[in-house]
Design a protein around this motif. Structure first.
Motif, short mmCIF file in Angstrom:
data_model
loop_
_atom_site.label_atom_id
_atom_site.label_comp_id
_atom_site.label_asym_id
_atom_site.label_seq_id
_atom_site.Cartn_x
_atom_site.Cartn_y
_atom_site.Cartn_z
N LYS A 1 0.83 -1.20 0.00
CA LYS A 1 0.00 0.00 0.00
C LYS A 1 0.86 1.26 0.00
O LYS A 1 0.46 2.30 -0.48
N ARG A 2 2.06 1.10 0.58
CA ARG A 2 2.96 2.23 0.72
C ARG A 2 4.36 1.79 0.31
O ARG A 2 4.72 0.63 0.49
N VAL A 3 5.14 2.72 -0.21
CA VAL A 3 6.52 2.40 -0.56
C VAL A 3 7.44 3.41 0.11
O VAL A 3 7.23 4.62 0.00
N PHE A 4 8.43 2.90 0.83
CA PHE A 4 9.42 3.76 1.49
C PHE A 4 10.60 3.94 0.56
O PHE A 4 11.22 2.97 0.11
N ILE A 5 10.93 5.19 0.25
CA ILE A 5 12.05 5.51 -0.62
C ILE A 5 13.04 6.36 0.18
O ILE A 5 12.77 7.53 0.47
N PRO A 6 14.18 5.79 0.58
CA PRO A 6 15.12 6.51 1.44
C PRO A 6 15.96 7.55 0.73
O PRO A 6 16.64 8.34 1.38
N GLY A 7 15.94 7.55 -0.62
CA GLY A 7 16.76 8.50 -1.36
C GLY A 7 18.12 7.92 -1.69
O GLY A 7 18.32 6.70 -1.69
N CYS A 8 19.09 8.79 -1.96
CA CYS A 8 20.44 8.36 -2.33
C CYS A 8 21.46 8.62 -1.23
O CYS A 8 22.28 7.76 -0.91
N SER A 9 21.42 9.82 -0.64
CA SER A 9 22.47 10.19 0.31
C SER A 9 22.37 9.40 1.62
O SER A 9 23.39 9.02 2.20
N LEU A 10 21.16 9.13 2.10
CA LEU A 10 21.00 8.39 3.34
C LEU A 10 21.52 6.96 3.22
O LEU A 10 22.29 6.51 4.08
N PRO A 11 21.15 6.20 2.18
CA PRO A 11 21.70 4.85 2.04
C PRO A 11 23.22 4.84 1.88
O PRO A 11 23.88 3.88 2.27
N SER A 12 23.77 5.90 1.31
CA SER A 12 25.22 5.99 1.15
C SER A 12 25.92 6.29 2.48
O SER A 12 27.12 6.08 2.61
N TYR A 13 25.15 6.77 3.44
CA TYR A 13 25.71 7.17 4.73
C TYR A 13 25.48 6.13 5.83
O TYR A 13 26.41 5.75 6.54
N ASN A 14 24.23 5.65 5.98
CA ASN A 14 23.91 4.80 7.12
C ASN A 14 22.94 3.69 6.73
O ASN A 14 21.72 3.84 6.87
N PRO A 15 23.45 2.57 6.24
CA PRO A 15 22.59 1.46 5.82
C PRO A 15 21.73 0.91 6.96
O PRO A 15 20.57 0.54 6.74
#
Length: 258
Positions: free
Chosen positions: A8-22
């Motif tokens: 029903k919902r999709v979480f999209i963390p972006g680019c910079s956050l995944p590159s910083y803190n998995p």
């Protein structure tokens, strides 16, 4: 792209956050799954940097593919942790777009995070992202989160609607790194405390380059408690670290959706 049984919902963390803190990416997704039904996730760039470079046709092409992945999941709502993603998707996607920072006051924080900073000797200055300087709900949400965590906070002279660019905006870092550094130092120079909190990983890196000890707000929610004796994250030594972290974020997302 990862899908739950009935997304029903999709979480999209972006680019910079995944590159910083998995780890923060994975824990955020897990928490959203605890609080909300049918949460899937996509780890992919929305294309904003392409548009910022003036490559509008290429942006439209890339966003078309990005939108197709969202539609394939069948999601009715997009939850974003990135302010640039928030603006880009709000302007280009038919789904409801919700900022994580406006959502958390509605669904609450992890129980173990509430009051975690009440004994800290740190006062954090808040750096608001310039791209959403007009979003009062995001500003209020960030301050609610910090208050719930128990940390002391202070507002810089330029804050909320008058916040300053961190130095990363408009692709200035690769285009003119000397100018970017001056902007970073100008921003941090008006803050008296040594500690800053942001809700954008790129902004966090800018505050560190400007001479401050800085964390992303998810570091406060899923880490700590933080005090003056804590070891604060620095700046990656090379781009490879960011790509490795993005791969780790992909694994964290897959693990959360099993």
């Amino acid at each position: 792209m990862a899908k739950t049984e009935e997304t029903k919902r999709v979480f999209i963390p972006g680019c910079s956050l995944p590159s910083y803190n998995p780890e923060a990416v994975g824990k955020t997704l897990e928490f959203l799954q605890e609080k909300l039904s049918g949460v899937g996730s996509i780890l992919k760039c929305c294309g904003k940097p392409t548009k910022a470079l003036g490559q509008v046709d290429k942006f439209k092409e890339r966003y078309k593919g990005f939108q197709a992945e969202i539609d394939k999941l069948g999601a009715e709502e997009i939850i974003v942790a990135c302010q640039s993603c928030y603006l880009t998707m709000s302007a280009n996607s038919p789904q409801k777009v919700t900022s994580l920072w406006a959502l958390l006051p509605e669904i609450g924080l992890p129980e173990e995070a509430i009051g975690i900073g009440k004994d800290s000797d740190i006062t954090f200055a808040i750096h608001d992202s310039c791209s959403t300087r007009d979003r009062k709900d995001i500003h209020d949400g960030i301050r609610w989160i910090i208050d719930q965590l128990g940390y002391d906070r202070v507002e810089p002279p330029h804050t909320k609607g008058t916040t300053m660019c961190c130095g990363f905006g408009g692709m200035v870092v690769p285009a003119n790194p000397d100018l970017a550094q001056r902007v970073m130092e100008k921003r941090t120079s008006e803050v008296e405390t040594d500690y800053m909190v942001t809700y954008c990983a790129a902004c966090r890196e800018s505050m560190v380059k400007g001479g401050k000890k800085a964390v992303h707000i998810l570091d406060l929610i899923f880490g700590g408690p933080w005090d003056s004796n804590s070891e604060f994250p620095g700046v990656p030594g090379n781009p490879v670290k960011g790509w490795v972290n993005r791969y780790k974020s992909k694994r964290e997302i897959k693990k959360a959706l099993k």
